[in-house]
Design an enzyme around this catalytic site. Structure first.
Site, PDB file in Angstrom:
ATOM      1  N   HIS A  30       0.848  -1.193   0.000  1.00  0.00           N
ATOM      2  CA  HIS A  30       0.000   0.000   0.000  1.00  0.00           C
ATOM      3  C   HIS A  30       0.884   1.245   0.000  1.00  0.00           C
ATOM      4  O   HIS A  30       2.085   1.169   0.241  1.00  0.00           O
ATOM      5  CB  HIS A  30      -0.922   0.026   1.217  1.00  0.00           C
ATOM      6  CG  HIS A  30      -2.088  -0.922   1.095  1.00  0.00           C
ATOM      7  ND1 HIS A  30      -2.008  -2.236   1.467  1.00  0.00           N
ATOM      8  CD2 HIS A  30      -3.357  -0.733   0.631  1.00  0.00           C
ATOM      9  CE1 HIS A  30      -3.178  -2.823   1.244  1.00  0.00           C
ATOM     10  NE2 HIS A  30      -4.011  -1.941   0.739  1.00  0.00           N
ATOM     11  N   LYS A  61      -0.406   5.039   4.484  1.00  0.00           N
ATOM     12  CA  LYS A  61      -1.297   4.130   5.222  1.00  0.00           C
ATOM     13  C   LYS A  61      -0.813   3.976   6.666  1.00  0.00           C
ATOM     14  O   LYS A  61       0.358   3.739   6.918  1.00  0.00           O
ATOM     15  CB  LYS A  61      -1.372   2.767   4.514  1.00  0.00           C
ATOM     16  CG  LYS A  61      -2.361   1.809   5.167  1.00  0.00           C
ATOM     17  CD  LYS A  61      -2.726   0.653   4.264  1.00  0.00           C
ATOM     18  CE  LYS A  61      -3.652  -0.339   4.925  1.00  0.00           C
ATOM     19  NZ  LYS A  61      -4.933   0.256   5.359  1.00  0.00           N
TER      20      LYS A  61
HETATM   21  N1  LIG Z   1     -12.799  -1.060   3.016  1.00  0.00           N
HETATM   22  C1  LIG Z   1     -12.199  -0.563   1.919  1.00  0.00           C
HETATM   23  O1  LIG Z   1     -12.545  -0.912   0.779  1.00  0.00           O
HETATM   24  C2  LIG Z   1     -11.113   0.471   2.087  1.00  0.00           C
HETATM   25  C3  LIG Z   1     -10.527   1.041   0.954  1.00  0.00           C
HETATM   26  C4  LIG Z   1      -9.628   2.091   1.128  1.00  0.00           C
HETATM   27  C5  LIG Z   1      -9.315   2.531   2.398  1.00  0.00           C
HETATM   28  N2  LIG Z   1      -9.898   1.929   3.459  1.00  0.00           N
HETATM   29  C6  LIG Z   1      -9.669   2.414   4.818  1.00  0.00           C
HETATM   30  O2  LIG Z   1     -10.349   3.650   4.943  1.00  0.00           O
HETATM   31  C7  LIG Z   1      -9.659   4.469   5.893  1.00  0.00           C
HETATM   32  C8  LIG Z   1      -9.403   5.842   5.289  1.00  0.00           C
HETATM   33  O3  LIG Z   1      -8.503   5.741   4.223  1.00  0.00           O
HETATM   34  P1  LIG Z   1      -8.013   7.053   3.416  1.00  0.00           P
HETATM   35  O4  LIG Z   1      -6.902   6.624   2.541  1.00  0.00           O
HETATM   36  O5  LIG Z   1      -9.186   7.734   2.800  1.00  0.00           O
HETATM   37  O6  LIG Z   1      -7.447   7.919   4.625  1.00  0.00           O
HETATM   38  P2  LIG Z   1      -7.276   9.521   4.727  1.00  0.00           P
HETATM   39  O7  LIG Z   1      -6.338   9.747   5.855  1.00  0.00           O
HETATM   40  O8  LIG Z   1      -6.954  10.102   3.400  1.00  0.00           O
HETATM   41  O9  LIG Z   1      -8.743  10.030   5.118  1.00  0.00           O
HETATM   42  C9  LIG Z   1      -9.286   9.923   6.396  1.00  0.00           C
HETATM   43  C10 LIG Z   1     -10.140  11.159   6.622  1.00  0.00           C
HETATM   44  O10 LIG Z   1     -10.855  11.003   7.853  1.00  0.00           O
HETATM   45  C11 LIG Z   1     -10.857  12.273   8.476  1.00  0.00           C
HETATM   46  N3  LIG Z   1     -11.164  12.184   9.908  1.00  0.00           N
HETATM   47  C12 LIG Z   1     -10.313  12.089  10.957  1.00  0.00           C
HETATM   48  N4  LIG Z   1     -11.002  12.085  12.124  1.00  0.00           N
HETATM   49  C13 LIG Z   1     -12.319  12.167  11.793  1.00  0.00           C
HETATM   50  C14 LIG Z   1     -13.513  12.238  12.562  1.00  0.00           C
HETATM   51  N5  LIG Z   1     -13.500  12.179  13.899  1.00  0.00           N
HETATM   52  N6  LIG Z   1     -14.700  12.318  11.899  1.00  0.00           N
HETATM   53  C15 LIG Z   1     -14.738  12.362  10.541  1.00  0.00           C
HETATM   54  N7  LIG Z   1     -13.618  12.338   9.764  1.00  0.00           N
HETATM   55  C16 LIG Z   1     -12.436  12.231  10.383  1.00  0.00           C
HETATM   56  C17 LIG Z   1      -9.450  12.818   8.210  1.00  0.00           C
HETATM   57  O11 LIG Z   1      -9.373  14.204   8.458  1.00  0.00           O
HETATM   58  C18 LIG Z   1      -9.289  12.439   6.751  1.00  0.00           C
HETATM   59  O12 LIG Z   1      -9.790  13.442   5.885  1.00  0.00           O
HETATM   60  C19 LIG Z   1      -8.415   3.683   6.293  1.00  0.00           C
HETATM   61  O13 LIG Z   1      -8.685   2.962   7.474  1.00  0.00           O
HETATM   62  C20 LIG Z   1      -8.231   2.703   5.145  1.00  0.00           C
HETATM   63  O14 LIG Z   1      -7.533   1.541   5.509  1.00  0.00           O
HETATM   64  C21 LIG Z   1     -10.776   0.913   3.339  1.00  0.00           C
HETATM   65  O1  LIG Z   2      -5.533   2.668   1.245  1.00  0.00           O
HETATM   66  C1  LIG Z   2      -5.812   1.942   2.216  1.00  0.00           C
HETATM   67  O2  LIG Z   2      -5.537   2.262   3.390  1.00  0.00           O
HETATM   68  C2  LIG Z   2      -6.517   0.662   1.982  1.00  0.00           C
HETATM   69  N1  LIG Z   2      -6.852  -0.050   3.020  1.00  0.00           N
HETATM   70  C3  LIG Z   2      -7.638  -1.245   2.970  1.00  0.00           C
HETATM   71  C4  LIG Z   2      -7.138  -2.263   3.978  1.00  0.00           C
HETATM   72  O3  LIG Z   2      -6.483  -1.928   4.967  1.00  0.00           O
HETATM   73  O4  LIG Z   2      -7.439  -3.450   3.766  1.00  0.00           O
HETATM   74  C5  LIG Z   2      -7.712  -1.871   1.612  1.00  0.00           C
HETATM   75  C6  LIG Z   2      -7.804  -0.875   0.508  1.00  0.00           C
HETATM   76  C7  LIG Z   2      -6.829   0.262   0.583  1.00  0.00           C
END
Ligand SMILES: NC(=O)c1ccc[n+]([C@@H]2O[C@H](COP(=O)([O-])OP(=O)(O)OC[C@H]3O[C@@H](n4cnc5c(N)ncnc54)[C@H](O)[C@@H]3O)[C@@H](O)[C@H]2O)c1
Ligand SMILES: O=C(O)C1=N[C@H](C(=O)O)CCC1
Length: 264
Positions: free
Chosen positions: A156, A160
Site C-alpha cells: 500500500h 497508510k
Molecule cells: N474497506 C475498503 O474498501 C477500504 C478502501 C480504502 C481505504 N480503506 C480504509 O479507509 C480508511 C481511510 O482511508 P483514506 O486513505 O481515505 O485515509 P485519509 O487519511 O486520506 O482520510 C481519512 C479522513 O478522515 C478524516 N477524519 C479524521 N477524524 C475524523 C472524525 N472524527 N470524523 C470524521 N472524519 C475524520 C481525516 O481528516 C481524513 O480526511 C483507512 O482505514 C483505510 O484503511 C478501506
Molecule cells: O488505502 C488503504 O488504506 C486501503 N486499506 C484497505 C485495507 O487496509 O485493507 C484496503 C484498501 C486500501
C-alpha cells in the site's frame, strides 16, 4: 427515489472519490459530508475539495439533513463517531475503516442489532472474489501431503497508518478457518528456525502511492500457487461502498458483508 447518503471522512483520499462518484450517480443524493474540525479544508464545499465543483454540501461535524445511510472511510475515532451517528439517525452504516481496536469492533457488532451494517475491509469486487478463490484453494490444500505454506503479502501507499492491511488480515482469517491454522506471524528476522506448517505470515510493504495490492501464496513441495489482486486506483473501493449504501438503506438490522452486496 435517490438514496440520501452521508460521507464520513469526506476530505480524505477515499472520501473525495466517494463525493465525486456519488455525485455522478443519479440514484444517490449526498446530503451530508462529515470531517474532523481540525482538517485544513473543514468548512469548505465538499465537491470543491473533491475537485468536481460545488455540490452545496459543506465539510462539517454536524448536519440537519436526514440520511438513509452513512459511509465511513476515516480513522478509528471517526469510525466510532460514524457508528453513533448511524444509530442516532437510524440509518444504515457502511463501515470501511480498517485498523480498528476490539472495543470499536464490538460497537459495530452492537450497532448491527439495531441498524443494517455492511462491514468489510475491502469494498472491491475483485478482492472479495479473490477471497472466495482462496477459500477454495485452502479447502483443497488443507490435507495435501507435505503441507501447504500460506503467506500473505500486501503493498500500500506510504501514507497508510495500519499494518498489515485489514484485507490481508481477512485473507488470513478465511484461509486459517478452512485449514485449521492457529498461528500468525508478522515478517521474520534472526533465526526463527524451520517454518512450521501451522502458521500464516503477513508481509506489509509501504511504498509510493500504491492504492492496494495483495498476493496470497500457497507454497507446496515442488509447486506453488499465487493469487494476486491489484487496484489501479481507489474507485473500486468507492464504487463498492456506494453500492453497499444502496443495498443497506432500508434493510432490516444485521451485519452484512460485501458478498451479500455483490451476490458472490
Ligand atoms: N474497506 C475498503 O474498501 C477500504 C478502501 C480504502 C481505504 N480503506 C480504509 O479507509 C480508511 C481511510 O482511508 P483514506 O486513505 O481515505 O485515509 P485519509 O487519511 O486520506 O482520510 C481519512 C479522513 O478522515 C478524516 N477524519 C479524521 N477524524 C475524523 C472524525 N472524527 N470524523 C470524521 N472524519 C475524520 C481525516 O481528516 C481524513 O480526511 C483507512 O482505514 C483505510 O484503511 C478501506
Ligand atoms: O488505502 C488503504 O488504506 C486501503 N486499506 C484497505 C485495507 O487496509 O485493507 C484496503 C484498501 C486500501
Amino acid at each position: 427515489m435517490a438514496t440520501r447518503i452521508a460521507i464520513n471522512g469526506a476530505a480524505g483520499r477515499m472520501g473525495q472519490r466517494l463525493v465525486a462518484l456519488g455525485s455522478a450517480d443519479k440514484d444517490l443524493d449526498i446530503v451530508a459530508c462529515f470531517e474532523y474540525s481540525g482538517h485544513p479544508k473543514f468548512g469548505q464545499d465538499a465537491g470543491t475539495v473533491a475537485g468536481i465543483g460545488e455540490i452545496d454540501v459543506t465539510l462539517a461535524e454536524e448536519t440537519a439533513a436526514e440520511y438513509a445511510a452513512i459511509i465511513d472511510f476515516s480513522v478509528p475515532a471517526g469510525a466510532h463517531a460514524a457508528v453513533e451517528r448511524a444509530v442516532n439517525a437510524k440509518a444504515a452504516l457502511v463501515m470501511a475503516t480498517t485498523g480498528l481496536e476490539e472495543e470499536h469492533q464490538a460497537k459495530i457488532r452492537e450497532a448491527a442489532q439495531v441498524i443494517p451494517v455492511v462491514w468489510a475491509p475491502s469494498m472491491s469486487t475483485t478482492v472479495n472474489l479473490t477471497m472466495k478463490l482462496c477459500e477454495i484453494a485452502a479447502e483443497a490444500l488443507k490435507d495435501i501431503p507435505g503441507g501447504a505454506d500460506v503467506e500473505v503479502l500486501e503493498r500500500h501507499h506510504r501514507f497508510k497508518e495500519d499494518s498489515p492491511s485489514g484485507t490481508a488480515l481477512r485473507f488470513g482469517e478465511l484461509i486459517a478457518n478452512k485449514m485449521g491454522i492457529t498461528n500468525f506471524v508478522h515478517g521474520r528476522e534472526g533465526r526463527p528456525g524451520a517454518r512450521p506448517h501451522n502458521e500464516i505470515a503477513y508481509h506489509a510493504i509501504r511504498t509510493g502511492d500504491n492504492p492496494g495490492e495483495h498476493t496470497i501464496i500457497f507454497g507446496l513441495l515442488g509447486e506453488t500457487i499465487e493469487m494476486t489482486v491489484r487496484a489501479s486506483n481507489r474507485d473500486c473501493y468507492a464504487t463498492g461502498a456506494l453500492q453497499a449504501a444502496k443495498f443497506a438503506a432500508g434493510k432490516k438490522p444485521g451485519l452484512y458483508n460485501m458478498n451479500d452486496v455483490l451476490g458472490l
